[in-house]
Design a protein around this motif. Structure first.
Motif, short mmCIF file in Angstrom:
data_model
loop_
_atom_site.label_atom_id
_atom_site.label_comp_id
_atom_site.label_asym_id
_atom_site.label_seq_id
_atom_site.Cartn_x
_atom_site.Cartn_y
_atom_site.Cartn_z
N PHE A 1 0.82 -1.21 0.00
CA PHE A 1 0.00 0.00 0.00
C PHE A 1 0.85 1.25 0.00
O PHE A 1 1.99 1.25 0.47
N ASN B 1 0.25 4.24 1.60
CA ASN B 1 0.48 4.58 3.00
C ASN B 1 0.54 3.26 3.74
O ASN B 1 -0.47 2.62 3.91
N ILE B 2 1.72 2.93 4.18
CA ILE B 2 1.94 1.60 4.73
C ILE B 2 0.75 1.13 5.57
O ILE B 2 0.27 1.83 6.43
N ALA B 3 0.29 -0.06 5.25
CA ALA B 3 -0.84 -0.59 6.00
C ALA B 3 -0.43 -1.88 6.67
O ALA B 3 -1.01 -2.93 6.42
N LEU B 4 0.56 -1.79 7.54
CA LEU B 4 0.93 -2.97 8.31
C LEU B 4 0.03 -3.08 9.52
O LEU B 4 -0.63 -2.11 9.90
N PHE B 5 0.06 -4.23 10.12
CA PHE B 5 -0.72 -4.42 11.33
C PHE B 5 0.15 -4.03 12.51
O PHE B 5 1.03 -4.78 12.92
N HIS B 6 -0.12 -2.86 13.05
CA HIS B 6 0.83 -2.26 13.98
C HIS B 6 0.99 -2.99 15.28
O HIS B 6 2.01 -2.88 15.93
N GLY B 7 -0.04 -3.71 15.65
CA GLY B 7 0.07 -4.38 16.94
C GLY B 7 0.84 -5.69 16.86
O GLY B 7 1.01 -6.36 17.87
N MET B 8 1.25 -6.09 15.67
CA MET B 8 1.84 -7.42 15.54
C MET B 8 3.32 -7.31 15.18
O MET B 8 3.78 -6.31 14.66
N ASP C 1 4.63 -12.07 12.60
CA ASP C 1 3.19 -12.28 12.52
C ASP C 1 2.59 -11.58 11.31
O ASP C 1 1.67 -12.11 10.67
N THR D 1 0.60 -13.52 8.51
CA THR D 1 -0.76 -13.15 8.12
C THR D 1 -0.89 -13.16 6.60
O THR D 1 -1.94 -13.47 6.06
N ARG E 1 5.10 -9.39 3.44
CA ARG E 1 3.75 -9.87 3.68
C ARG E 1 3.05 -10.21 2.37
O ARG E 1 2.34 -11.21 2.27
#
Ligand SMILES: Nc1ncnc2c1ncn2[C@@H]1O[C@H](COP(=O)(O)OP(=O)(O)OP(=O)(O)O)[C@@H](O)[C@H]1O
Ligand SMILES: Nc1ncnc2c1ncn2[C@@H]1O[C@H](COP(=O)(O)OP(=O)(O)OP(=O)(O)O)[C@@H](O)[C@H]1O
Ligand SMILES: [Mg+2]
Ligand SMILES: [Mg+2]
Lengths: 273, 358, 273, 406, 333
Positions: free
Chosen positions: C102, C104-111, C115, C119, C182
Motif C-alpha cells: 500500500f 500509506n503503509i498498511a501494516l498491522f501495527h500491533g503485531m 506475525d 498473516t 507480507r
C-alpha cells in the motif's frame, strides 16, 4: 547556490541531544546541529537514522509519542525552548510539516489550510495567503472543497506544506516533503521552498531521503546515521564527497548506475566498519 | 541481570512458537500452577473463596473472552453483561431441564448457546465500527436483560423471577448449591480457567488469532490481503461469547447461586469486564488475569484497609474508594496506556538490561 | 515497438514474457463528482514488470484498488487469466493470487514482523478452528511448515534481526520491506506495489530494486508497480502505462514513454536521463 | 458481645434510601449500649459493611462478617436476600427480611431460618386493596386499579396477589412496568392519563418513585388515589415534587414522625453524646424509623433467646430460636418507648411472616410531614395463604427440603 | 379524529419532547467527541455534579461537610444563605470551567495521541472519581431542584386542544409538560449557537482539527490545552443545563448520572460528531420509543423503552454506519 540572505547568525542550535522512546529505546545518541538564519539546512540519512526524531525533538512533539529528550539542549534565537509547548513554538514562528502528511481528514482542503493560520491574528491577510498557496499548488484549488481524507497522496502532501505556509513562519521544519510526489512536483516543491526561503527569508530545516534534490537546494547538510551525525558540511562539498556520491546519490565514477545492475553486489559504508 | 534470555537458543520453529519461549517464564508459570492446584485448595476458606478467588477466576474467564473480541479483534463490546446473562440462564435451563447430566456439560452447553447469541449480535459489526459498534452492543445488553426478566419460561415461572442453582455434584462432590465447600468452588473454576486460557492462547497465536489482529489493526488492508472479515469477526464474537457465557454460567451456578438478571448482569458488569481488559492490557491473556485480579482485589483491599484497619465510616470509605479506584484508573492509563501487561513487559526489558539504563 | 503477439514477447535483457495475465477493459471509476479513472484499458502479461506512472491524483492507486477489488468500477471489465472476473470481495481477489502493498503503509501495527508476514499466508493456511484450539498436532505442524516458508522470505529480505519486533516501532524503510514480505508470503501470481520506494534513499532503493527483480526472476511473479522515481521505473519496468487526470496518455516500453510528448508535458516536466 | 452486621448501602443509586435505614439501625443499638449497657447486660456491636445495593458486594460482606459471630442478617435487597437464603441456611444464621425479600419465606415449615415479619409484599398488596375497600364501602367492583411497578423481581411481587384479588373483588387490574432506573416515565403516565384508572398503586424504588410522583402531579392525577408500597413512602420520594405531591399516600409498616418517647432517648444518649451514625441528619424520617424498628425487633429476639437459653452471649442458632419465639405485645412496644409504633404479633414455627398488618400514611406537602390516616389494616389471608403455600412447596421440592414443625 | 389516532399524536408530541431532553445530554457528548475524539463517558456524572453543585450553592450547603465533621467532630451543615437561582447557575457554570481546567491539566494532557479506547477508559475513571467527589462534597441524599422552572401539564394547551376530540368523552386535550416546552426552547438555542460556533469560527475549526489528528494540530500551533478547556467548559455548561432539566423532573440524586444511558442511542443515531444530529436523533428516538411502547409495548409486556432505543439506533446504523449526520468514516488505503 549560496545566496545573499544567509547570514552567520544562528537561529536554531541543537546541542548534543539524546532521545529515548518509551523510557527504553535510545534513538538519538548525541546529535548537534546549528541552523543559520535565512538558510536551507538539510538533514540527510537513511531510514531510521533519527531525522524525524530530531525534528520532533525541536518542535516539542516528542512528548505526545512517549519520547523524551534526556540530555542536551535546544535553543531558538538563544532561548531554550525545551519547555515550551508546540503551540507557543508556532507562535514564535517555528512550524513543522510532519512526515506522512497528517492532514485533517474530515476537514476540507481549504479548512485544512485555514487551520494553518490558526495562530495568526491578522485575519484579512490570511485570505491573501490562501491565494498564495493556491498559486503555488493549483491542484489544491481544484480540490478545495473535498475532504482531505479523500485526496490522493500527493495532494495531501501539498496540503500539508500549504498549511504550514499559512502560518507565515520564520522557520519551517520540513520532514520529507518529496515523499510520494511526482518528479516534476518534487522540483516544484523545492522551487517553492527556495522561493519562500529567498523571498520571505524563511529559514528551513529539511529532513530528506532524496539526497540528490536536497543537496541541490540546501546550503548546508548534515548526515545522520543511527542517531549520530556522521558527516556535515556545505552542500556543494557534500555533493562532491565520494562517499556521499556512492551511498546517497547513487552515482559512482562511471556515472549513475542502473537499478537493474544493483542485484548482486553489497556495499559497506566505510565509516561504519 | 535478574531476567535473562541470553543463552536460551531455539533450534526448531516449534520450540520458538511455544507460549513461554524463555525458560525463566516457563518455570515461573509452572510454579504458579503448582501453587494454584497443590496448595491453595487446602488452605482456602469461605471468605477467600467467595470474596476473592472465585470471582477472580470467573472474571478472568470473562475478561479473556472479551479480550478476544476487543483486544484481539478490535471490536469493542459493551454487551458482556447481557452475554453473561445468556450463559447463566442457559445453564439454569439446562441444569433444571436435564438434571441427570453433569454440570460440567451444562456449563459448556451454556457456552455454546451464548456463542450462538453472540454471533447473532455480532452480525451488525460487519457494517458498524468503533464506538458506534460499542454503543450498538448495548442493544444486546438491554434487550437480553429485558428478555430474561420478561419471559417467565427463562426463570421456570418462579414467583420472584429469580433463578437459583440447585445442588449439583462433580465426582460426588457438590459444586453448586449451599453445601458446596470453598475448595470445590475454587477448584472447578480453576479447572475451567486453566483449560480456557490454554485454548485462548492457542487460538490467538494461530491463523485465526492473526486474522483477528489483522482486522483489529487495519481492517481494510486485512481484507485486501485475504482475511475474510465476516469469518474473522463472527468467529471472534462466537468464541468470545463462548468464554463469556461460561463465565456467566459459573457466576450464577458456582459463585452466586441465585441471580436476578437486571441486578447481576446489568450494564455495570459490561463496564467492569471492559475495565479489566483495558487496565490489564488489550490483546494479552496475561493482561486479562492481571486486570481481573486488580479490579477484584482492589475494592476488597481498600475496604479492608479503610474500614477494617483505619476504622472509617463505611460511607466515607465507600466514597473514597470510588475516588481512589477512579483515580487509579486514570493514573494507570497515564503511566501506561497499554495496561498492566505492558508494564510487566517494560519491567522485564528493564530487568534484562539491568544494571545498565539502556 | 516490441513484438506483442498474443503469447508474449522477449524483453531487452532476454526474458520471455508470457500471455496476458490480467486485462483492464474500459475501466471508469467515479466518486460522486470526481472521475478518478476514465475509460482506461491496458493489460499485464505473465512474468513482466509493468509500471503505472502519472502525476499525483492521476488515479494510479485507484487503479490498483480496482484490481484488488476494493473499489468497484462504475464501468468496465476486469479480465484475469483469460476469464472475465465477476465482482469479487477483496479477500476473494487475494485468494486468486493477487497480493499487494500500500501507498500509506498498511501494516498491522500491533503485531510483530513475523506475525505480519505469517498473516500474508492466511490464504494458504487451512487448519480448522478446532485444530487450532487444540494446537498440538495438525495446527502446530501447519504452523511450523509455513513458518519455514516465511523464514525464507525473511532471509530473502534480510530482516532477520527484526523478526520479533512490533512493526509500529520500525523505521519507514523497513516497514516497506516488511510489507513487501507480507505480500510475497501469499505466493502471488500478480504482485501490486504502490510506491514501494517512496521515502527511501538511494541505497535503500537499490535494495528494494534488487528484491523486486529477484522476486520476478526467481518466482516468476508478475509485478505491477506504481513509482514516482523515474530512474527506478525506467530501469526496472518492461512496459509502462502513463495516466493523467484519470486518462491514459501513454503506454509502451520505457523508451517509448520517455519520448512521448504528452507524457513529458503532463508528468516528467524535463526529460529525465 | 452481640454482633449485628449491617449490610448497608450508603452509595450508589439507592443511597438516599439506604442511609436513613442504616442510621436508624445503628443508632438503636448505640442507644441500647449507652442507655442499658447492651441487651441483657451484654453489649452489642454493629459491624457495618457497604454493599452499594450490589449483589456481589453483598456476598463479600456476608463472608467477611459471618465469622464474627453475626447473629442476624438484614440484607436490605431482594437480590442479596436470595443469595443469602441458601448460604445462611448452610451456616445456620438467621435472616430477617422485614417487608421485602422472598415472600414465601413466611412459611416457617420450609424456610427454617428466614423471617419476614411483620408483613410482606403480598400482605402489602392486600392491605392496599383493603384500604380501598374501606374507602368504597366494601365494594370496588368495576373500579380500575393500575399498578406501576419497578420491572424487577421486587416490582413483580404483588402482581400475582393483585390478580387474585381482582378476581375476588371484581376490579379491573392492569400492571404497568417501568424499567430501571425509571428516569423517564412519560409513556406510562400518558397511558394512565388516557385510561384514567380510579386508583394507582406503586411498587417503586429509587429514582422511579420521585419521577412517578412528579409525573402523577403533572398529569394532575388525584394524589389521594395514588398509593405506594412502604418502600415508596419516604420523604425522599415526595420532597422533589414539592406541592404536587400533596395528598400522596403510601403504606406504612410502622409509626411515623418523631412523637415517640424513644426519640427523646435517642437524642439524649446518641445524638447529644455525639455517637449518631452517618451525618446524624436523618433522625425521625420514615426510613430511619424503619431501621430503628428492625433493630428493636432484633433486640427483642435476642432477649427472647437469652431467656430461652439462659445465656447472655447467644449464638446465631440461639438467636434463631429467639426469633421464632418472638412476641411483640403492646407492653413491649411501650417499654421500648415506641407505643403503638408497630403491630402486636407473635412468631411461631409455622409462621415466620407475622400478622401481615400495615397502616396507610399520607403526605402533607405544606407541613412537609407524613401522617397516619388509618389504624393497622390486615391482609386477606384467604388469598395469600395458598399463594405462600404453593410457592414454598415449589422451593421445598426443588431443594429437597422436608417440612419442619410437625 | 378517532381516539387512537389522537392518542398516537399525543404520544408522538410527548416523544418529541422527551427526545429533546435526551438530546440535551447527547449534546455534551457530541461536543467533546468532536473536539478530541474522546467518548466522554463522564458526561452523565458531569450533569449530576453540576446539578449537585448548583443546588448545593443555592441552599448554602457546606461542601465536604460530612467529611469535615467526621474528621474534626464538628457539626457543620449550612452556611445559612439562600442564593438566587441565577447567581447560583453562574457560579455552578464557573465550577464547571474549573473542572474543565483540572481535567485538562491532570488527565487529558497526559493522554495526547492515545487510542480512543484508552481515552474512553480514562473518562470512565473520571466518572468514578467525580461520583465519589460529588457524594463526598454534597452528600447522597435527594435534593430538590428549584430554579423557578414551570412544571406540570399546560392547562392552556389542554383546554385549547380539547375540541379536537369532537366531543369524544375519552379525550381530554393534549398533554404537554411545561418543563419540556422550556427544554425545547433552550435546546434549540444551544444547538443553533453550537452549530455556528463549530462550523464558522476559527476555534470551531481548530476543534475539529484536533479531533482528527492531535499531533498535526499541535504542529500547526493549535493549543490542545486551550481547545480542550474550552470544549470541556462548554460541555460542562451543557451538562449543567441537562442537570437542571432532569433534576427538576426527578430531584437531584445519583441516578441523574444514568441519563447518559438515554443519550447514547441518540448519539449513535444522530452521529457522534454532529450537533444537529443530536437533536434530530433525540427526536427520532423519543418518538420511536414512545410509539413503540404505546403500540407494541402492551403486547410484549411493556418496559421496552430501554432496549428499543438501542435497537432502533442499531437498525439505523446498519444502513448508515456513521449515524444520520455523522462524518462519513473515511475508508481508504
Ligand atoms: N514512537 C516511537 N517509539 C519507539 N521507537 C521509535 C518511535 N518513533 C521512532 N522510533 C525509532 O526511532 C528510530 C529513528 O526513527 P525516525 O523516525 O526518527 O527515523 P527517520 O530518520 O525519520 O527515518 P525515515 O527516513 O524512515 O523517516 C527508528 O529506529 C525508530 O524505530
Ligand atoms: N474514496 C475516494 N473518494 C473520493 N475521491 C477519491 C477516493 N479515492 C480517490 N479519490 C480521488 O481520485 C483521484 C485519484 O486518486 P489516487 O489516489 O488514485 O491518485 P494517485 O494517482 O495514486 O496519486 P498519488 O501519486 O498522489 O498517490 C484523486 O483526486 C482523489 O482525490
Ligand atoms: Mg522520518
Ligand atoms: Mg497513489
Amino acid at each position: 547556490m549560496l545566496d545573499a540572505t544567509e547570514t552567520q547568525e544562528t537561529l536554531l542550535e541543537v546541542n548534543n541531544i539524546e532521545v529515548i522512546y518509551n523510557h527504553v529505546i535510545l534513538v538519538l545518541k548525541g546529535v548537534s546541529l546549528s541552523v543559520p538564519k535565512g538558510g536551507i539546512t538539510a538533514l540527510l540519512g537513511g531510514n531510521g537514522a533519527g531525522k524525524t526524531t530530531t525534528l520532533k525533538a525541536i518542535s516539542n512533539l516528542l512528548r505526545s509519542e512517549r519520547g523524551e529528550v534526556t540530555k542536551g539542549s535546544i535553543s531558538y534565537r538563544g532561548d531554550a525552548i525545551a519547555e515550551l509547548n508546540p503551540a507557543d513554538l508556532v507562535k514564535r514562528g517555528v512550524i513543522q510539516v510532519m512526515e506522512g502528511r497528517h492532514c485533517f481528514e474530515h476537514l476540507t482542503v481549504e479548512e485544512n489550510l485555514l487551520t494553518g493560520a490558526y495562530t495568526r491574528t491578522d485575519g484579512r491577510k490570511a485570505a491573501d495567503d490562501l491565494e498564495m498557496v493556491y498559486n503555488y499548488f493549483p491542484r489544491l484549488k481544484e480540490r478545495r472543497k473535498s475532504q482531505a481524507g479523500y485526496t490522493s497522496g500527493g495532494e495531501q502532501q501539498m496540503c500539508a506544506i500549504g498549511r504550514a505556509l499559512m502560518s507565515r513562519p520564520e522557520m519551517i521544519l520540513l520532514d520529507e516533503p518529496s515523499m510520494g510526489l511526482a518528479p516534476q512536483l518534487v522540483e516544484q516543491i523545492f522551487e517553492i521552498v527556495k522561493a519562500i526561503n529567498e523571498q520571505e527569508g524563511v529559514t528551513i530545516l529539511l529532513a530528506e531521503q532524496n539526497t540528490n534534490v536536497a543537496l541541490r537546494y540546501a546550503h548546508y547538510g548534515y548526515i545522520l546515521e543511527s542517531g549520530r551525525i556522521v558527516m556535515d558540511g556545505p552542500a556543494d562539498e557534500l555533493r562532491e564527497n565520494p562517499d556521499v556520491k556512492e551511498f546517497y546519490l547513487g552515482v559512482s565514477e562511471e556515472g549513475r548506475k542502473s537499478f537493474r545492475d544493483v542485484r548482486s553486489y553489497r556495499r559497506r559504508k566505510r565509516w561504519l566498519s | 541481570m535478574f531476567y535473562r534470555e541470553a543463552g536460551d537458543f531455539k533450534t526448531s520453529y516449534a520450540d520458538d512458537n511455544q507460549t513461554f519461549p524463555i525458560r525463566f517464564d516457563r518455570v515461573r508459570y509452572y510454579v504458579v500452577l503448582a501453587v494454584a492446584f497443590g496448595i491453595i485448595p487446602f488452605i482456602i476458606n469461605d471468605y477467600w473463596a467467595n470474596a476473592v478467588f472465585v470471582p477472580f477466576l470467573i472474571y478472568a474467564i470473562a475478561a479473556i473472552g472479551l479480550n478476544i473480541l476487543t483486544g484481539y479483534c478490535g471490536q469493542v463490546s459493551l454487551g458482556t453483561g447481557g452475554f453473561m446473562a445468556v450463559g447463566a440462564y442457559a445453564c439454569y435451563k439446562l441444569m433444571t431441564g436435564f438434571p441427570e447430566i453433569s454440570i460440567v456439560l451444562h456449563i459448556l452447553g451454556a457456552g455454546f448457546v451464548t456463542a450462538g447469541v453472540g454471533v447473532l449480535f455480532g452480525l451488525p459489526s460487519l457494517r458498524i465500527k468503533g464506538f458506534y459498534l460499542a454503543v450498538a452492543t448495548l442493544a444486546a445488553q438491554f434487550f437480553l436483560v429485558w428478555l430474561f426478566n420478561k419471559v417467565p419460561w427463562f426463570y421456570n415461572n418462579s414467583a420472584s423471577g429469580q433463578i437459583s442453582a440447585p445442588e449439583r455434584t462433580v465426582f460426588g462432590v457438590p459444586v453448586t448449591g449451599a453445601n458446596t465447600d470453598a475448595w470445590a468452588k475454587y477448584l472447578i473454576c480453576l479447572v475451567f480457567v486453566v483449560v480456557l486460557a490454554w485454548l485462548a492462547r492457542n487460538l490467538t497465536r494461530g491463523t485465526l488469532g492473526r486474522s483477528w489482529m489483522a482486522i483489529r489493526d487495519m481492517d481494510i488492508a486485512a481484507e485486501i490481503i485475504g482475511v475474510n472479515p465476516l469469518r474473522a469477526k463472527l468467529t471472534a464474537f462466537a468464541i468470545s461469547s463462548f468464554f463469556v457465557g461460561i463465565a456467566g454460567a459459573l457466576f450464577f451456578s458456582v459463585y452466586l447461586g441465585a441471580v436476578e438478571v437486571g441486578e447481576v448482569f446489568g450494564i455495570n458488569k459490561s463496564f467492569l469486564v471492559l475495565f479489566m481488559i483495558i487496565l490489564g492490557g488489550l490483546g494479552s491473556i496475561f493482561g486479562s488475569f492481571a486486570g481481573a485480579a486488580f479490579l477484584v482485589l482492589l475494592p476488597v483491599l481498600l475496604k479492608n484497609i479503610l474500614v477494617g484497619q483505619l476504622g472509617w465510616a463505611t460511607d466515607l470509605a465507600a466514597h473514597i474508594e470510588l475516588i481512589i479506584v477512579g483515580g487509579l484508573i486514570m493514573v494507570f492509563l497515564i503511566i501506561e496506556p497499554h495496561g498492566l501487561a505492558q508494564l510487566w513487559r517494560i519491567a522485564k526489558e528493564k530487568l534484562r538490561l539491568w544494571p545498565f539504563p539502556h | 515497438m516490441l513484438d506483442q503477439s498474443a503469447d508474449g514477447y522477449v524483453t531487452e535483457d532476454g526474458r520471455q514474457i508470457g500471455g496476458v495475465l490480467m486485462e483492464m477493459r474500459n475501466i471508469t471509476l467515479k466518486f460522486g463528482g470526481v472521475t478518478a479513472i476514465e475509460n482506461i484499458s491496458f493489460d499485464i502479461r505473465e512474468g513482466e514488470i509493468r509500471a503505472i506512472i502519472g502525476p499525483n491524483g492521476a488515479g494510479k492507486s485507484s487503479m490498483l484498488n480496482v484490481i484488488s477489488g476494493f473499489y468497484v468500477p462504475s464501468e468496465g471489465e476486469v479480465w484475469f487469466r483469460g476469464a472475465r472476473r465477476p465482482q469479487l470481495k477483496p479477500y476473494q481477489v487475494a485468494r486468486q493470487g493477487i497480493a499487494r502493498t500500500f501507498q500509506n503503509i498498511a501494516l498491522f501495527h500491533g503485531m510483530s514482523t513475523l506475525d505480519n508476514i505469517m498473516t500474508g499466508r492466511m490464504t494458504l493456511m487451512k487448519s480448522s478452528i478446532g485444530a487450532q484450539a487444540i494446537w498440538k498436532g495438525a495446527a502446530e505442524r501447519e504452523e511450523t511448515e509455513h513458518r519455514e516458508a516465511v523464514e525464507k522470505i525473511i532471509d530473502f529480505l534480510e530482516i532477520q534481526a527484526i523478526r520479533k519486533t512490533p512493526v509500529g516501532r520500525l523505521p519507514y524503510g523497513l516497514q516497506k520491506r516488511v510489507e513487501l514480505g507480507r505480500a510475497l508470503a501469499a505466493e502471488p501470481k500478480l504482485l501490486l506495489l504502490d510506491e514501494p520506494m517512496a521515502g527511501m534513499n538511494v541505497e535503500e532503493k537499490e535494495d528494494m530494486s534488487r528484491f523486486i527483480l529477484d522476486v520476478n526472476d526467481e518466482f516468476g511473479t508478475t509485478i505491477a508497480l506504481i513509482e514516482h522515481d523515474m530512474g527506478v521505473v525506467m530501469d526496472l519496468s518492461d512496459r509502462v502505462v502513463v495516466m493523467d487526470y484519470g486518462k491514459k496518455i501513454g503506454d509502451g516500453t520505457p523508451d517509448e514513454v520517455r519520448g512521448n510528448q504528452a507524457v513529458i508535458d503532463a508528468y516528467l516536466g524535463v526529460s529525465h536521463d | 458481645d452481640l454482633v449485628f452486621p449491617s449490610l448497608s448501602y450508603r452509595t450508589g443509586p439507592y443511597a438516599a434510601g439506604g442511609i436513613p435505614f442504616a442510621d436508624g439501625y445503628a443508632d438503636y443499638f448505640t442507644l441500647l449500649n449507652e442507655r442499658d449497657g447492651g441487651i441483657g447486660g451484654v453489649p452489642t456491636r454493629l459491624v457495618e459493611c457497604e454493599t452499594g445495593y450490589n449483589t456481589e458486594k453483598g456476598v463479600e460482606c456476608y463472608e467477611a462478617t459471618k465469622g464474627e459471630g453475626s447473629l442476624v442478617y438484614q440484607p436490605l435487597s431482594t437480590g442479596i436476600t436470595y443469595q443469602l437464603i441458601p448460604k445462611t441456611a448452610a451456616d445456620g444464621i438467621p435472616l430477617h427480611t422485614m417487608g421485602y425479600g422472598r415472600t414465601s419465606a413466611a412459611n416457617g415449615k420450609v424456610f427454617g431460618n428466614v423471617f419476614n415479619y411483620p408483613a410482606n409484599y403480598w400482605d402489602g398488596a392486600s392491605i392496599a386493596v383493603n384500604h380501598l375497600l374501606d374507602l368504597n364501602g366494601g365494594d370496588i367492583g368495576g373500579k380500575k386499579i393500575s399498578l406501576v411497578y419497578h420491572n424487577s423481581a421486587y416490582g413483580k411481587e404483588p402482581i400475582r396477589t393483585l390478580e387474585e384479588l381482582s378476581k375476588k373483588h371484581g376490579f379491573d387490574f392492569k400492571a404497568i412496568p417501568v424499567d430501571h432506573p425509571g428516569q423517564e416515565q412519560k409513556s406510562q403516565w400518558l397511558q394512565i392519563r388516557r385510561e384514567r384508572p380510579d386508583y394507582v398503586l406503586m411498587w417503586g424504588w429509587g429514582v422511579m418513585n420521585q419521577v412517578a410522583i412528579q409525573e402523577a402531579a403533572n398529569i394532575r392525577f388525584p394524589m389521594e388515589n395514588f398509593i405506594g408500597i412502604w418502600w415508596s413512602g419516604s420523604e425522599n420520594d415526595v420532597l422533589p415534587a414539592g406541592d404536587g405531591a400533596n395528598g400522596y399516600k403510601s403504606l406504612a409498616l410502622h409509626g411515623t414522625g418523631s412523637n415517640y418517647p424513644i426519640y427523646t432517648d435517642i437524642q439524649k444518649f446518641v445524638v447529644d453524646a455525639g455517637k449518631a451514625a452517618g451525618a446524624g441528619d436523618q433522625i425521625g424520617t420514615v426510613l430511619y424509623s424503619r431501621g430503628m424498628y428492625a433493630a428493636m425487633l432484633a433486640a427483642e429476639a435476642v432477649k427472647k433467646a437469652q431467656a430461652i437459653h439462659g445465656t447472655g452471649d447467644i449464638t446465631p442458632a440461639q438467636m434463631r430460636d429467639g426469633m421464632e419465639a418472638l412476641e411483640i405485645s403492646a407492653e413491649t412496644l411501650e417499654a421500648n418507648g415506641m407505643p403503638g409504633f408497630g403491630p402486636e404479633f407473635s412468631v411461631s414455627c409455622e409462621n415466620h411472616g407475622g400478622p401481615g398488618l400495615g397502616m396507610v400514611q399520607q403526605w402533607d406537602a405544606s407541613a412537609q410531614s407524613w401522617s397516619l390516616i388509618t389504624d393497622f389494616i390486615g391482609s386477606d389471608k384467604d388469598v395469600i395463604g395458598p399463594l405462600i403455600a404453593e410457592d414454598s412447596a415449589a422451593f421445598a421440592a426443588e431443594n429437597n427440603i422436608s417440612e419442619r414443625c410437625n | 379524529m378517532p381516539e387512537q389516532l389522537l392518542f398516537a399524536v399525543e404520544v408522538t408530541l410527548n416523544g418529541l419532547m422527551a427526545g429533546v431532553m435526551y438530546a440535551l445530554v447527547a449534546l455534551g457528548f457530541v461536543l467533546i467527541f468532536k473536539a478530541s475524539g474522546i467518548f466522554n463517558y463522564a458526561q452523565g456524572v458531569m450533569a449530576l455534579f453540576a446539578a449537585l453543585t448548583l443546588v448545593g450553592l443555592q441552599n448554602g450547603q457546606i461542601p465536604f461537610a460530612h467529611l469535615i465533621n467526621a474528621i474534626f467532630g464538628t457539626k457543620l451543615h449550612h452556611f445559612g444563605w439562600h442564593m438566587p437561582a441565577v447567581l447560583a447557575i453562574l457560579l455552578a457554570a464557573g465550577v464547571m470551567v474549573i473542572l474543565a481546567i483540572l481535567v485538562e491539566r491532570y488527565l487529558l494532557k497526559h493522554l495526547v495521541n492515545q487510542e480512543p479506547i484508552i481515552l474512553f477508559m480514562a473518562t470512565i475513571g473520571l466518572a468514578y472519581f467525580m461520583e465519589g467527589i460529588g457524594d463526598l462534597m454534597w452528600g447522597s441524599d435527594i435534593k430538590k431542584m428549584d430554579v423557578g422552572l414551570p412544571q406540570g401539564g399546560s392547562f392552556w394547551i389542554e383546554e385549547n386542544t380539547q375540541w379536537l376530540g369532537f366531543g369524544n368523552e375519552n379525550f381530554y386535550g393534549f398533554f404537554l409538560d411545561q418543563l419540556d416546552i422550556v427544554a425545547t426552547v433552550i435546546a434549540a438555542i444551544l444547538v443553533a449557537g453550537l452549530v455556528i460556533f463549530s462550523q464558522y469560527t476559527k476555534q470551531g475549526r481548530a476543534m475539529r482539527a484536533v479531533a482528527d489528528d492531535h499531533q498535526a494540530a499541535l504542529s500547526v500551533g493549535i493549543s490542545l490545552r486551550f481547545i480542550w478547556v474550552l470544549v470541556w467548559s462548554i460541555a460542562g455548561f451543557v451538562a449543567l443545563v441537562a442537570g437542571i432539566m432532569w433534576g427538576a423532573k426527578s430531584g437531584v440524586q445519583f441516578s441523574l448520572s444514568l441519563i447518559a444511558l438515554k443519550a447514547l442511542p441518540v448519539l449513535m443515531l444522530g452521529g457522534f460528531t454532529s450537533i444537529p444530529g443530536a437533536i434530530v436523533g433525540g427526536l427520532i428516538i423519543g418518538v420511536g420509543e414512545k410509539l413503540f411502547e404505546f403500540s407494541i409495548g402492551p403486547l410484549v409486556g411493556g418496559a421496552t423503552e430501554n432496549w428499543f432505543a438501542y435497537v432502533l439506533a442499531l437498525i439505523f446504523l446498519v444502513f448508515r454506519p456513521q449515524g444520520l449526520f455523522g462524518e462519513k468514516i473515511i475508508e481508504r488505503v
